[in-house]
Design an enzyme around this catalytic site. Sequence first.
Site, PDB file in Angstrom:
ATOM      1  N   ARG A  19       0.811  -1.224   0.000  1.00  0.00           N
ATOM      2  CA  ARG A  19       0.000   0.000   0.000  1.00  0.00           C
ATOM      3  C   ARG A  19       0.846   1.276   0.000  1.00  0.00           C
ATOM      4  O   ARG A  19       0.343   2.369  -0.228  1.00  0.00           O
ATOM      5  CB  ARG A  19      -0.944   0.007   1.222  1.00  0.00           C
ATOM      6  CG  ARG A  19      -2.176  -0.869   1.037  1.00  0.00           C
ATOM      7  CD  ARG A  19      -2.986  -0.961   2.315  1.00  0.00           C
ATOM      8  NE  ARG A  19      -2.324  -1.803   3.310  1.00  0.00           N
ATOM      9  CZ  ARG A  19      -2.751  -1.945   4.572  1.00  0.00           C
ATOM     10  NH1 ARG A  19      -3.814  -1.289   4.986  1.00  0.00           N
ATOM     11  NH2 ARG A  19      -2.110  -2.731   5.418  1.00  0.00           N
ATOM     12  N   LYS A  26       8.678  -0.391   2.807  1.00  0.00           N
ATOM     13  CA  LYS A  26       8.043   0.453   3.825  1.00  0.00           C
ATOM     14  C   LYS A  26       8.955   0.710   5.029  1.00  0.00           C
ATOM     15  O   LYS A  26       9.025   1.827   5.551  1.00  0.00           O
ATOM     16  CB  LYS A  26       6.743  -0.210   4.289  1.00  0.00           C
ATOM     17  CG  LYS A  26       6.077   0.493   5.445  1.00  0.00           C
ATOM     18  CD  LYS A  26       4.638   0.127   5.578  1.00  0.00           C
ATOM     19  CE  LYS A  26       4.443  -1.194   6.273  1.00  0.00           C
ATOM     20  NZ  LYS A  26       3.020  -1.500   6.466  1.00  0.00           N
ATOM     21  N   GLN A  79      11.952 -14.898   6.990  1.00  0.00           N
ATOM     22  CA  GLN A  79      10.643 -15.557   6.889  1.00  0.00           C
ATOM     23  C   GLN A  79      10.565 -16.289   5.553  1.00  0.00           C
ATOM     24  O   GLN A  79      11.008 -15.781   4.526  1.00  0.00           O
ATOM     25  CB  GLN A  79       9.512 -14.521   6.990  1.00  0.00           C
ATOM     26  CG  GLN A  79       8.139 -15.174   7.064  1.00  0.00           C
ATOM     27  CD  GLN A  79       7.027 -14.171   7.330  1.00  0.00           C
ATOM     28  OE1 GLN A  79       7.280 -12.999   7.566  1.00  0.00           O
ATOM     29  NE2 GLN A  79       5.796 -14.647   7.283  1.00  0.00           N
ATOM     30  N   ASN A 186      -6.833  -4.682  18.346  1.00  0.00           N
ATOM     31  CA  ASN A 186      -5.527  -5.270  18.611  1.00  0.00           C
ATOM     32  C   ASN A 186      -4.445  -4.367  18.031  1.00  0.00           C
ATOM     33  O   ASN A 186      -4.438  -4.089  16.837  1.00  0.00           O
ATOM     34  CB  ASN A 186      -5.477  -6.653  17.943  1.00  0.00           C
ATOM     35  CG  ASN A 186      -4.085  -7.244  17.939  1.00  0.00           C
ATOM     36  OD1 ASN A 186      -3.270  -6.939  18.810  1.00  0.00           O
ATOM     37  ND2 ASN A 186      -3.819  -8.108  16.964  1.00  0.00           N
ATOM     38  N   ASN A 244       0.815   2.523   6.861  1.00  0.00           N
ATOM     39  CA  ASN A 244       0.461   1.609   5.770  1.00  0.00           C
ATOM     40  C   ASN A 244       0.582   2.255   4.404  1.00  0.00           C
ATOM     41  O   ASN A 244       0.811   1.584   3.417  1.00  0.00           O
ATOM     42  CB  ASN A 244      -0.961   1.073   5.963  1.00  0.00           C
ATOM     43  CG  ASN A 244      -1.060   0.174   7.183  1.00  0.00           C
ATOM     44  OD1 ASN A 244      -0.283  -0.768   7.328  1.00  0.00           O
ATOM     45  ND2 ASN A 244      -1.962   0.483   8.088  1.00  0.00           N
ATOM     46  N   ARG A 350      28.764  24.443   2.921  1.00  0.00           N
ATOM     47  CA  ARG A 350      28.828  23.063   2.429  1.00  0.00           C
ATOM     48  C   ARG A 350      29.750  22.232   3.325  1.00  0.00           C
ATOM     49  O   ARG A 350      30.433  22.763   4.195  1.00  0.00           O
ATOM     50  CB  ARG A 350      29.265  23.082   0.966  1.00  0.00           C
ATOM     51  CG  ARG A 350      28.182  23.728   0.066  1.00  0.00           C
ATOM     52  CD  ARG A 350      28.712  24.074  -1.305  1.00  0.00           C
ATOM     53  NE  ARG A 350      29.364  22.928  -1.910  1.00  0.00           N
ATOM     54  CZ  ARG A 350      30.233  23.023  -2.923  1.00  0.00           C
ATOM     55  NH1 ARG A 350      30.547  24.202  -3.437  1.00  0.00           N
ATOM     56  NH2 ARG A 350      30.782  21.935  -3.411  1.00  0.00           N
ATOM     57  N   ALA A 440      42.826  45.460  -3.097  1.00  0.00           N
ATOM     58  CA  ALA A 440      41.527  45.181  -3.711  1.00  0.00           C
ATOM     59  C   ALA A 440      41.683  44.918  -5.204  1.00  0.00           C
ATOM     60  O   ALA A 440      42.555  45.495  -5.859  1.00  0.00           O
ATOM     61  CB  ALA A 440      40.585  46.355  -3.484  1.00  0.00           C
TER      62      ALA A 440
HETATM   63  C1  UD1 Z   1      -2.205  -7.058  12.201  1.00  0.00           C
HETATM   64  C2  UD1 Z   1      -3.039  -7.929  13.139  1.00  0.00           C
HETATM   65  C3  UD1 Z   1      -4.303  -7.167  13.543  1.00  0.00           C
HETATM   66  C4  UD1 Z   1      -3.935  -5.851  14.176  1.00  0.00           C
HETATM   67  C5  UD1 Z   1      -3.020  -5.046  13.248  1.00  0.00           C
HETATM   68  C6  UD1 Z   1      -2.513  -3.823  13.984  1.00  0.00           C
HETATM   69  C7  UD1 Z   1      -2.640 -10.258  12.542  1.00  0.00           C
HETATM   70  C8  UD1 Z   1      -3.155 -11.449  11.858  1.00  0.00           C
HETATM   71  N1  UD1 Z   1      -3.371  -9.156  12.476  1.00  0.00           N
HETATM   72  O1  UD1 Z   1      -2.956  -6.879  11.007  1.00  0.00           O
HETATM   73  O2  UD1 Z   1      -5.053  -7.939  14.462  1.00  0.00           O
HETATM   74  O3  UD1 Z   1      -5.094  -5.097  14.479  1.00  0.00           O
HETATM   75  O4  UD1 Z   1      -1.892  -5.829  12.837  1.00  0.00           O
HETATM   76  O5  UD1 Z   1      -1.768  -3.024  13.136  1.00  0.00           O
HETATM   77  O6  UD1 Z   1      -1.598 -10.326  13.159  1.00  0.00           O
HETATM   78  N2  UD1 Z   1       4.562  -9.022   8.793  1.00  0.00           N
HETATM   79  C9  UD1 Z   1       5.586  -9.925   8.637  1.00  0.00           C
HETATM   80  N3  UD1 Z   1       5.357 -11.040   7.916  1.00  0.00           N
HETATM   81  C10 UD1 Z   1       4.151 -11.309   7.346  1.00  0.00           C
HETATM   82  C11 UD1 Z   1       3.115 -10.378   7.517  1.00  0.00           C
HETATM   83  C12 UD1 Z   1       3.344  -9.247   8.263  1.00  0.00           C
HETATM   84  O7  UD1 Z   1       6.686  -9.711   9.135  1.00  0.00           O
HETATM   85  O8  UD1 Z   1       4.029 -12.323   6.692  1.00  0.00           O
HETATM   86  C13 UD1 Z   1       4.823  -7.796   9.557  1.00  0.00           C
HETATM   87  C14 UD1 Z   1       4.698  -6.551   8.704  1.00  0.00           C
HETATM   88  O9  UD1 Z   1       5.931  -6.207   8.139  1.00  0.00           O
HETATM   89  C15 UD1 Z   1       4.209  -5.520   9.704  1.00  0.00           C
HETATM   90  C16 UD1 Z   1       3.417  -6.337  10.712  1.00  0.00           C
HETATM   91  O10 UD1 Z   1       3.849  -7.673  10.567  1.00  0.00           O
HETATM   92  O11 UD1 Z   1       5.279  -4.904  10.372  1.00  0.00           O
HETATM   93  C17 UD1 Z   1       1.915  -6.230  10.520  1.00  0.00           C
HETATM   94  O12 UD1 Z   1       1.549  -6.738   9.286  1.00  0.00           O
HETATM   95  P1  UD1 Z   1       0.243  -6.279   8.557  1.00  0.00           P
HETATM   96  O13 UD1 Z   1       0.091  -7.090   7.341  1.00  0.00           O
HETATM   97  O14 UD1 Z   1       0.240  -4.803   8.401  1.00  0.00           O
HETATM   98  O15 UD1 Z   1      -0.873  -6.719   9.627  1.00  0.00           O
HETATM   99  P2  UD1 Z   1      -2.376  -6.272   9.617  1.00  0.00           P
HETATM  100  O16 UD1 Z   1      -3.098  -6.952   8.539  1.00  0.00           O
HETATM  101  O17 UD1 Z   1      -2.450  -4.795   9.675  1.00  0.00           O
HETATM  102 CA    CA Z   2      -0.801  -2.947   9.405  1.00  0.00          CA
END
Ligand code: UD1
Ligand code: CA
Length: 498
Positions: A19, A26, A79, A186, A244, A350, A440
Amino acid sequence: MSVSRPAAVIVLAAGDGTRMKSDLNKMLHTIGGRTLVAHALLAAAGTQAAHLAVTVRAQRERVAPQVAQIVPEAVIADQDEVKGTGRAAECALDALPPDLSGTVLVTYGDTPLLTSETLLDLTRIHESAGNAVTVLTAHLEDPTGYGRIFRGPDGTVHAIIEHKDAVKARDEGSEFQHALEIGEINSGIYAFDVEVLRTSLAKVTTDNAQGEKYLTDVLAIARDGGGRVDSHSIEDVWQIEGVNDKVQLARMGKELNRRTLDRLMRESGAIVVDPDTTWVDAEVTVGRDTVLEPNIQLKGATSIGAGATIGPDTTLTDTEVGDGASVVRTQAHLAVIGPEATVGPFSYLRPGTTLGAKGKIGGFVETKNADIGAGAKVPHLTYAGDATIGEGANIGAGTIFANYDGVAKHHTNVGKHAFIGSNSVIIAPRTIADGSYVGAGSAIEVDVKPGQIAVARGRQRNIDGWVARRRQGTKTHEAAEAALAQDQDTSEGEGTPA
Ligand code: UD1
Ligand code: CA
């Protein structure tokens, strides 16, 4: 009360961040002069946890070096293709020592305003209640997109329902059909008992709306296993807001700036005339009673002493300013401005510029790699590049240090208390000794010794009658005739009695 340090903090930073609509991951976008992941890492490291693990995947080749630069001892966990926050936490846990025990915190790499204090509060509350899981929550007016905190009839946390799953539950009329109406969300930040986290993650499936391994599922699993699952609600919702997209990046950047300025005013005693147009990076320091005038940017590792005046309309990057100095309408990068020195208006410093105590760099002056001594003055319209200027020297208006011969750069030394006349060109490499003068309008191509004056310009010739001969009939000619006639009258009148 003793401060509980967590055993480990896991920072999740593997997401794609689609996004953001950016070629840059990001995690590497910046607010307040720091990347988002750096903000998250510094908050994590501030807990003094024994271990810090960061999960990476998207743009690993750029994110991992940034992590290593900010916290060299952090463990980098990769991961795999299995998606989701649960899998991300699992990969980090696998990279930590297997005999780890106690509390492990999980945070996000994209939540830049979270503080170490909040993480330590969470740890303390979690440990003193003997919880298996404690989730940091907040009440939002618009909880769209967030996971909802689903409580049982007794008020305890039963589960976290992701927004997309809540939509599905509503449509299907299942157990969680009213989850969308819940305003408590959350934050994605938790304290876990490490053993509970390990065993619960092993049981998490990808059976959900997004086909991902959700970290949120650990709560219900831990509860089913007899663990205490509780929440800690935070009032300061900025601390849990993630970035985001680029609109949120700007919003969070502005809030961080507001917090930085508040800290500088309340704790450091700085005077900020207009917080709306003053942008100060997170690392910058400003001394007591220093005035920050409107429309300034203080970036990077800039440090300003006490009782100084900065601005208006000034940008300083990685620049050091001494006590009592004044820097007005100036752009400076990697410069050192001494105590009580004055710079500006309209000066461009500079990298490698050093101005000694009580020195002056004035209007329309550009400096680069220039070491200007205490009390020395470069007041007007000058380029001083690759120069050492001794203390008390005076560089006349319009002096140019010609440092570049088209191939290489050369250095010039101007000695102590030397005086360079206006509109001179010093052709480097050159040494103008202590206590010497340059007339000068000189073009200096030979070194000048102590006590000498160097005059290097064409001699003046005055040619009588030139205007009458060459500009006959012009206004200039008329003016000349009139002036000459008057001179005649005056000289004739001399000696005559009144
Ligand atoms: C997540 C939570 C949601 C919470 C929200 C708060 C879950 C399933 N959901 O949702 O309940 O309200 O955060 O902001 O946990 N990331 C990884 N690996 C992945 C996916 C994500 O490292 O495979 C990291 C991302 O880089 C990021 C964070 O986890 O820093 C959150 O990921 P994101 O996809 O934004 O979670 P949300 O869908 O917003
Ligand atoms: Ca998020």
